[in-house]
Design a protein around this motif. Structure first.
Motif, PDB file in Angstrom:
ATOM      1  N   HIS A  11       0.838  -1.210   0.000  1.00  0.00           N
ATOM      2  CA  HIS A  11       0.000   0.000   0.000  1.00  0.00           C
ATOM      3  C   HIS A  11       0.870   1.257   0.000  1.00  0.00           C
ATOM      4  O   HIS A  11       0.571   2.223  -0.716  1.00  0.00           O
ATOM      5  CB  HIS A  11      -0.897  -0.016   1.235  1.00  0.00           C
ATOM      6  N   MET A  12       1.945   1.246   0.766  1.00  0.00           N
ATOM      7  CA  MET A  12       2.819   2.411   0.826  1.00  0.00           C
ATOM      8  C   MET A  12       3.553   2.650  -0.499  1.00  0.00           C
ATOM      9  O   MET A  12       3.823   3.787  -0.881  1.00  0.00           O
ATOM     10  CB  MET A  12       3.850   2.224   1.949  1.00  0.00           C
ATOM     11  N   LEU A  13       3.862   1.558  -1.215  1.00  0.00           N
ATOM     12  CA  LEU A  13       4.672   1.675  -2.439  1.00  0.00           C
ATOM     13  C   LEU A  13       3.842   1.877  -3.703  1.00  0.00           C
ATOM     14  O   LEU A  13       4.411   2.053  -4.787  1.00  0.00           O
ATOM     15  CB  LEU A  13       5.525   0.413  -2.611  1.00  0.00           C
ATOM     16  N   ARG A  14       2.539   1.855  -3.576  1.00  0.00           N
ATOM     17  CA  ARG A  14       1.673   1.905  -4.759  1.00  0.00           C
ATOM     18  C   ARG A  14       1.972   3.074  -5.711  1.00  0.00           C
ATOM     19  O   ARG A  14       1.974   2.905  -6.926  1.00  0.00           O
ATOM     20  CB  ARG A  14       0.207   1.933  -4.310  1.00  0.00           C
ATOM     21  N   PRO A  15       2.272   4.282  -5.218  1.00  0.00           N
ATOM     22  CA  PRO A  15       2.504   5.398  -6.167  1.00  0.00           C
ATOM     23  C   PRO A  15       3.913   5.413  -6.765  1.00  0.00           C
ATOM     24  O   PRO A  15       4.211   6.292  -7.559  1.00  0.00           O
ATOM     25  CB  PRO A  15       2.300   6.647  -5.279  1.00  0.00           C
ATOM     26  N   TYR A  16       4.773   4.477  -6.383  1.00  0.00           N
ATOM     27  CA  TYR A  16       6.191   4.597  -6.736  1.00  0.00           C
ATOM     28  C   TYR A  16       6.640   3.503  -7.708  1.00  0.00           C
ATOM     29  O   TYR A  16       7.679   2.862  -7.511  1.00  0.00           O
ATOM     30  CB  TYR A  16       7.051   4.576  -5.469  1.00  0.00           C
ATOM     31  N   PHE A  17       5.876   3.282  -8.774  1.00  0.00           N
ATOM     32  CA  PHE A  17       6.211   2.238  -9.734  1.00  0.00           C
ATOM     33  C   PHE A  17       7.554   2.509 -10.418  1.00  0.00           C
ATOM     34  O   PHE A  17       8.405   1.609 -10.538  1.00  0.00           O
ATOM     35  CB  PHE A  17       5.106   2.117 -10.789  1.00  0.00           C
ATOM     36  N   VAL A  18       7.764   3.738 -10.886  1.00  0.00           N
ATOM     37  CA  VAL A  18       8.992   4.066 -11.619  1.00  0.00           C
ATOM     38  C   VAL A  18      10.227   3.916 -10.729  1.00  0.00           C
ATOM     39  O   VAL A  18      11.209   3.266 -11.136  1.00  0.00           O
ATOM     40  CB  VAL A  18       8.913   5.478 -12.225  1.00  0.00           C
ATOM     41  N   PRO A  19      10.256   4.478  -9.512  1.00  0.00           N
ATOM     42  CA  PRO A  19      11.436   4.263  -8.654  1.00  0.00           C
ATOM     43  C   PRO A  19      11.701   2.794  -8.352  1.00  0.00           C
ATOM     44  O   PRO A  19      12.857   2.364  -8.324  1.00  0.00           O
ATOM     45  CB  PRO A  19      11.090   5.046  -7.378  1.00  0.00           C
TER      46      PRO A  19
END
Length: 590
Positions: A11-19
């Motif tokens: 849930h915490m990493l959901r917005p960070y696909f590119v990184p």
């Protein structure tokens, strides 16, 4: 309740696909070059030995170009990592985690905070903020990249001779089997160590925040012994964890030593028999040294990983608790038009105790000023806490203007109620910020006017920084009476339509109290007001007085009416010493 660690991280990493994609790409590039560079070195050595007279610029042009291109690629990938991961993702991820934790903590019930140490909770939030990104980096930058490098190294060694690949494969399987087999045990030990560590922090904060009490009761040695015992428990938990790692590393170290002995035997044999070249010799030794280095790093990181995983899981279980009291889905804002408060067949009991209220029904009319009296533990504070929805009723209803308080948002409920507690706690902020806390949009002129009505302006102006003075943690720089006057000023400025006073003037001197009582009567005008008081003289002009005894309202009327009845209120009135009620009934054991 156990919170899913993997679910929380996803849930915490959901917005960070590119990184995350950059992290995986860099891990792959690093894993490839770990075996590729030694292999290219092997080619160069073999060519130089096989063609000693050849022009090295021509003979080695291709392998040198590949070597340099690989080095450039790994250097560039690390710069991408620095930008997308260290610069873009990790600071934002830490903010997201801290915001999520704080948001959940702010929703938790009054009872949760009664059972928790604030210092420990703050430590857990800080630890989560730092630990989750570290755990992610260990998983991708260490475990994934090093695991992939190990697979590529085994494949590369297979090109030399299957024996070298099998030696590394057997060692890797032994390593992974032991790591997987021991992971649960190590995680449990890490969780115990984490719990003990937070307990130390919480108890230290608890002792230091009550230092005056420690001194006044001459309990320094006792507190020292108590804290030392807690620290000893944390030390024992950490030693148990480190001993488990010590045994693990012994097995890893001696296992790899045996593997290296086998490698040297077959290298020397192969060189003797002619199926090992100088380049092969350098490749096998170089790869094994690289594998030795990063396997030891994996062992160290596995130690850190187990500790982090245990700590994070423990912290999540303690912080991401499902709030006991929540706004219902679709809860509306409280629409307060008159201020009528109704208890209808209310049942309530604290967890693990006998019922306090049973079928309690009472109606407080709009604008009515109601006093609550009774011995300690009779239910007065509980009555108020239920109105504030610090606890939920077991059954029945509490209505404000015919709206069930469980059907409206907690924020709108609390916004409609002004509260002056017996022991007010202030933020370590300026006096102006504390006074305006309930109404931050208020002007400085309005805040000063409220302070004057609360008779706080006089002492505030005498402070070097005036209204900009910091009050210390929980307001410790102020006296009890000064803190109470700030709390009164805060309630006056908030100007909520329902007002609750819990011994609001108990810490004031008689002269100041008489002045403030006049201001409070003005503030009460037109408001539904509930006053808890042990000093019965403060209730003489109440519209109505409710007398509590063992969770029941045994009498209800004005001061004169209750005196005329000759019941419990008359007994309380006659028993007052110095204007206050005794703590307990005479027929109860002390």
């Amino acid at each position: 309740m156990t919170i899913s660690l993997s679910g929380f991280i996803r849930h915490m990493l959901r917005p960070y696909f590119v990184p995350i994609l950059v992290m995986v790409t860099v891990a792959i590039v690093w894993a490839v070059q770990t075996s590729l560079l030694p292999y290219i070195l092997k080619i160069m050595l073999n060519r130089m030995i096989a063609e000693p007279s050849a022009d090295p610029f021509i003979a080695l042009a291709v392998p040198v170009a590949i070597y340099l291109a690989t080095s450039f690629a790994i250097s560039s990938s690390f710069r991408l990592y620095d930008y997308f991961v260290k610069y873009r993702m990790i600071p934002a991820l830490r903010k997201k985690i801290s915001t999520k934790c704080i948001d959940n903590l702010l929703k938790l019930s009054h009872q949760f905070y009664q059972n928790s140490l604030s210092g420990s909770l703050g430590s857990k939030v800080s630890e989560l903020v730092m630990a989750v990104p570290d755990l992610l980096q260990i998983l991708i930058d260490r475990f994934f990249s090093h695991g992939l490098a190990l697979i590529i190294a085994i494949f590369t060694l297979w090109q030399v001779n299957a024996r070298f690949a099998l030696i590394l494969l057997v060692w890797a399987l032994l390593f992974l089997s032991v790591a997987i087999f021991s992971s649960g045990y190590l995680t449990r030990l890490a969780a115990v160590w984490s719990f003990k560590g937070h307990l130390v922090t919480g108890r230290i904060v608890d002792t230091l925040s009550n230092m005056l009490t420690v001194r006044l009761f001459a309990r320094r040695k006792n507190e020292d012994a108590w804290l030392t015992a807690t620290i000893d428990e944390a030390k024992a938990a950490e030693r148990a964890l480190e001993l488990a790692y010590f045994k693990l590393w012994l097995l890893y170290g001696y296992g790899f030593f045996i593997a290296q002995c086998l490698n040297f035997y077959f290298l020397l044999q192969g060189r003797t028999e002619g199926w090992i070249t100088v380049g092969d010799f350098a490749l096998v030794l170089g790869l094994n040294l690289s594998v030795l280095e990063f396997l030891y790093k994996i062992a160290e990181e596995f130690s850190k990983f187990s500790k982090l995983k245990g700590r994070i899981q423990q912290d999540l279980n303690d912080i991401m608790v499902v709030p006991e009291i929540q706004d219902k889905l679709g809860a509306t804002e409280l629409s307060l038009t008159q201020g009528a408060i109704t208890f209808k067949d209310v049942h309530f009991h604290y967890q693990g105790t006998d019922p306090l209220f049973q079928k309690k029904s009472v109606i407080i009319a709009p604008g009515q000023k109601v006093g609550l009296v009774g011995y300690s533990g009779s239910g007065k504070s509980t009555f108020v806490n239920l109105i504030l929805r610090l606890y939920d009723v077991t059954s029945g209803y509490i209505l404000i203007d015919d709206q069930d308080i469980r059907e409206v948002t907690q924020d709108s409920l609390h916004a409609a109620i002004g509260m002056i507690p017996q022991d007010p706690s202030l933020f370590h902020r300026s006096l102006m910020e504390n006074i305006c806390y309930g109404r931050p949009e208020a002007t400085e002129k309005e805040a000063i006017a409220a302070s004057k009505r609360a008779h706080a302006h006089e002492f505030i102006k005498s402070l070097p920084e005036g209204y900009d003075s910091l009050v210390g943690e929980r307001g410790v720089k102020l006296s009890g009476g000064q803190r109470q006057r700030i709390a009164i000023a805060r309630a006056i400025l908030k100007n909520a339509p329902i007002l609750i006073l819990d011994e609001a003037t108990s810490q004031l001197d008689s002269v100041t109290e008489s002045y403030i009582q006049e201001s409070l009567w003005e503030v009460m005008e037109g408001k539904t007001t509930i006053v808890i008081a042990h000093r019965l003289s403060t209730l003489l002009h109440m519209d109505r007085i409710l007398v509590f005894d063992r969770g029941k309202i045994v009498e209800d009327g004005t001061h004169q009416e209750l005196l005329a009845k000759g019941g419990l209120y008359k007994t309380l009135w006659d028993a007052q010493v110095g204007g206050f009620l005794p703590d307990v009934r005479k027929d109860r054991e002390l």
